[in-house]
Design an enzyme around this catalytic site. Structure first.
Site: not given
Length: 213
Positions: A53-54, A57
């Site tokens: 997820h990170e 980004h």
């Protein structure tokens, strides 16, 4: 180029361990034996879900030419740990900070939606694996273990996607909504439905619906 600082790697590792523990506590209650039993399995789902997820980004930020770095939020970790004892996790251990002099709502929205989309894709991958191993899970301990791990992976990643798409505070949903309300509605509806099904009918019943038994 995809670059990491030493402090970023440290923060990712700390956040990964603590968030995994939080989800183990939330799922097992205060039974420490159950927490220790669930922790390794949850680490697979949280490890894939949280880290990727990170990185989603970070990758999109750097694709647009910005420097991006994950930074730990200690207060968020403590709050996540506290909420886990009440059966849910307020998962806000930190965030990827994108450094830019100017950023349009569109670019900010695309950077923000990358994380939840990663979680949705991972949840679906875990669900496909569940469907594949389900028939043999009744006769094979290995298949049963894979099923349990992937069922948790589906539930956790669905929840992470839905939670992060909430349009509150500094969560991803606020930035996606500001960019494109239609895309926000579609993504939060998908993530919300996946999470709702996981919490109500359960992953096994989802599998049974898919394979028609």
């Amino acid at each position: 180029m995809f670059k990491f600082t030493a402090s970023e790697v440290r923060d990712l590792i700390i956040a990964f361990i603590v968030i995994s523990l939080c989800f183990a506590i939330a799922n097992a209650g205060r039974n420490m034996n159950a927490v220790l039993h669930l922790l390794p399995m949850i680490m697979v789902g949280v490890g894939a879900g949280f880290i990727l997820h990170e990185l989603g980004h970070k990758f999109v930020s750097m694709k647009y030419g910005y420097w991006a770095e994950f930074k730990l939020w200690p207060q968020g970790l403590i709050f996540a740990l506290i909420t886990s004892f009440f059966g849910f996790v307020f998962a806000a251990p930190g965030a990827v900070y994108t450094y830019a002099n100017h950023m349009t709502d569109e670019i900010n929205g695309k950077i923000s939606i990358a994380g939840p989309i990663v979680n949705i894709i991972l949840a679906l991958i875990f669900l496909v694996i569940c469907v594949a191993v389900y028939p043999s899970a009744f006769s094979s301990q290995t298949s049963l273990l894979i099923l349990n791990i992937c069922a948790l992976g589906y539930s956790i990643n669905s929840f992470l996607a839905a939670f992060n798409l909430l349009p509150i505070g500094n969560l991803d949903g606020s930035k996606v909504l500001r960019w494109n309300i239609g895309i926000w509605i579609i993504t939060i509806a998908i993530a919300g439905l996946m999470t709702l099904m996981s919490m109500t009918i359960g992953v096994e019943n989802i599998i049974r619906l898919i394979i028609g038994i």
